[in-house]
Write an enzyme that holds these catalytic residues in place. Structure first.
Site, PDB file in Angstrom:
ATOM      1  N   ASP A  65       0.877  -1.164   0.000  1.00 31.54           N
ATOM      2  CA  ASP A  65       0.000   0.000   0.000  1.00 31.54           C
ATOM      3  C   ASP A  65       0.915   1.215   0.000  1.00 31.54           C
ATOM      4  O   ASP A  65       1.617   1.465   0.981  1.00 31.54           O
ATOM      5  CB  ASP A  65      -0.890  -0.013   1.246  1.00 31.54           C
ATOM      6  CG  ASP A  65      -1.817   1.195   1.338  1.00 31.54           C
ATOM      7  OD1 ASP A  65      -1.692   2.116   0.500  1.00 31.54           O
ATOM      8  OD2 ASP A  65      -2.658   1.222   2.250  1.00 31.54           O
ATOM      9  N   ASN A  92       2.738   2.358 -11.113  1.00 27.02           N
ATOM     10  CA  ASN A  92       1.437   2.458 -11.759  1.00 27.02           C
ATOM     11  C   ASN A  92       0.320   2.840 -10.800  1.00 27.02           C
ATOM     12  O   ASN A  92      -0.661   3.468 -11.202  1.00 27.02           O
ATOM     13  CB  ASN A  92       1.098   1.126 -12.448  1.00 27.02           C
ATOM     14  CG  ASN A  92      -0.341   1.069 -12.895  1.00 27.02           C
ATOM     15  OD1 ASN A  92      -0.736   1.727 -13.858  1.00 27.02           O
ATOM     16  ND2 ASN A  92      -1.154   0.286 -12.199  1.00 27.02           N
ATOM     17  N   SER A 150      -0.472  10.946 -16.835  1.00 25.23           N
ATOM     18  CA  SER A 150      -1.792  11.144 -17.441  1.00 25.23           C
ATOM     19  C   SER A 150      -1.720  12.183 -18.548  1.00 25.23           C
ATOM     20  O   SER A 150      -0.926  13.129 -18.474  1.00 25.23           O
ATOM     21  CB  SER A 150      -2.785  11.612 -16.364  1.00 25.23           C
ATOM     22  OG  SER A 150      -3.980  12.083 -16.946  1.00 25.23           O
ATOM     23  N   TYR A 183      -6.357  15.757  -9.173  1.00 30.80           N
ATOM     24  CA  TYR A 183      -5.682  14.686  -9.915  1.00 30.80           C
ATOM     25  C   TYR A 183      -4.718  15.251 -10.949  1.00 30.80           C
ATOM     26  O   TYR A 183      -3.569  14.807 -11.042  1.00 30.80           O
ATOM     27  CB  TYR A 183      -6.738  13.812 -10.596  1.00 30.80           C
ATOM     28  CG  TYR A 183      -6.160  12.707 -11.447  1.00 30.80           C
ATOM     29  CD1 TYR A 183      -5.558  11.599 -10.864  1.00 30.80           C
ATOM     30  CD2 TYR A 183      -6.233  12.759 -12.848  1.00 30.80           C
ATOM     31  CE1 TYR A 183      -5.028  10.580 -11.636  1.00 30.80           C
ATOM     32  CE2 TYR A 183      -5.708  11.743 -13.629  1.00 30.80           C
ATOM     33  CZ  TYR A 183      -5.115  10.656 -13.021  1.00 30.80           C
ATOM     34  OH  TYR A 183      -4.592   9.649 -13.799  1.00 30.80           O
ATOM     35  N   LYS A 187      -0.617  14.660 -10.936  1.00 30.37           N
ATOM     36  CA  LYS A 187       0.080  14.018 -12.046  1.00 30.37           C
ATOM     37  C   LYS A 187       1.095  14.971 -12.696  1.00 30.37           C
ATOM     38  O   LYS A 187       2.152  14.537 -13.155  1.00 30.37           O
ATOM     39  CB  LYS A 187      -0.927  13.509 -13.083  1.00 30.37           C
ATOM     40  CG  LYS A 187      -1.689  12.271 -12.632  1.00 30.37           C
ATOM     41  CD  LYS A 187      -0.767  11.078 -12.412  1.00 30.37           C
ATOM     42  CE  LYS A 187      -1.550   9.789 -12.181  1.00 30.37           C
ATOM     43  NZ  LYS A 187      -0.669   8.614 -11.982  1.00 30.37           N
ATOM     44  N   THR A 218     -10.628   3.212 -16.563  1.00 29.24           N
ATOM     45  CA  THR A 218     -10.246   2.357 -15.445  1.00 29.24           C
ATOM     46  C   THR A 218     -11.135   2.686 -14.245  1.00 29.24           C
ATOM     47  O   THR A 218     -12.003   3.537 -14.319  1.00 29.24           O
ATOM     48  CB  THR A 218      -8.773   2.592 -15.068  1.00 29.24           C
ATOM     49  OG1 THR A 218      -8.636   3.932 -14.558  1.00 29.24           O
ATOM     50  CG2 THR A 218      -7.864   2.435 -16.272  1.00 29.24           C
TER      51      THR A 218
END
Length: 268
Positions: A65, A92, A150, A183, A187, A218
């Site tokens: 984790d 990943n 991304s 997000y 990224k 996903t």
């Protein structure tokens, strides 16, 4: 001897497609499949073995984790004890919580908590895991370090109206529409983190990349169907897995230190 590859977040989505692509290669890999839940990782291994029964690669579940320093240290101790080195690390594991907060699904988290968690999973945890495993990479004759980023992270790309998250909302407040600022920021931070690792490990011969796999539906944001409606591809029908395998196998070495996608270099 087969190359040893550790892939975090490997039991689903892009991570699982990377595993499948490596398992389908002509040469064998020792694939360490990282994930938070051992049973889910074991189920993923069974799926790959049934899909590719003739694979010469081997699979080992690694519980990790990336939000937990203790979990990272335990995973490192296991890999060091069993293998003594690591040839490829594929960072990943990631998560996108913006949509879930907006939909009221994260009732225990404030907006600040959501932002902190987004950075902790996508950037901070990734850095700590990489720092921990770096000594094992340096034991490899051909070490590679990959960060899965991304297409939404490109600063130059924010001018592209074809990207759904770039749509300008009407004036007034509150703003509505598809928006994932936490997000995207995390990224973009990951891209800079890749550059730092490229600088730090350059003299050690480690080939470092950030990989933009394309817009894929996903479980990242908690609603794959919504992503599909926004134009995302199903990971299993995309070229993401084979593309990432091509990077692992050296086909994009001319682009080391860059954010790359299947078509070339992603603008900063």
């Amino acid at each position: 001897m087969s190359k040893i590859v550790l892939i975090t977040g490997s039991n689903t989505g892009i991570g699982l497609e990377i595993v499948k692509a490596l398992a389908g290669a002509s040469k064998p890999y020792t694939i360490l499949m990282g994930g938070r839940t051992p049973q889910k990782v074991q189920d993923a291994i069974s799926t790959v073995q049934k899909t590719l029964p003739s694979t010469s690669s081997t699979f080992t579940p690694i519980q990790v984790d990336i939000e937990s320093d203790g979990s990272i240290e335990q995973a490192f101790a296991e890999v060091r004890s069993k293998y003594g080195k690591l040839d490829i690390l594929v960072n990943n594991a990631g998560a996108q919580f913006d949509q879930q907060l907006a939909a009221g699904k994260l009732t225990t988290l404030s907006a600040r908590d959501m932002w902190n968690k987004t950075w902790n999973v996508n950037t901070t945890g990734t850095h700590i895991l990489t720092s921990t495993f770096a000594p094992l990479l340096l034991q490899s004759a051909d070490p590679r370090l990959l960060f899965i980023t991304s297409g939404t992270s490109t600063l130059a790309g924010t001018e592209n109206p074809a990207i759904p998250v770039n749509k300008v909302p009407p004036k007034g407040w509150p703003k509505t529409g598809f928006s994932v600022p936490a997000y995207r920021s995390a990224k973009a931070g990951l891209n800079m983190l890749m550059r730092e690792w490229y600088r730090w490990l350059k003299e050690d011969g480690v080939k470092v990349f950030a990989i933009s796999p394309g817009y894929l539906a996903t479980g990242l944001g908690g609603d794959p169907d919504f992503s599909k409606r926004m134009g995302a591809q199903d990971p299993s029908s995309s070229s993401a897995g084979p593309f990432i395998r091509s990077v692992i196998e050296g086909q994009r070495d001319a682009d080391v230190g860059k954010v790359i996608n299947k078509d070339g270099i992603q603008p900063w």
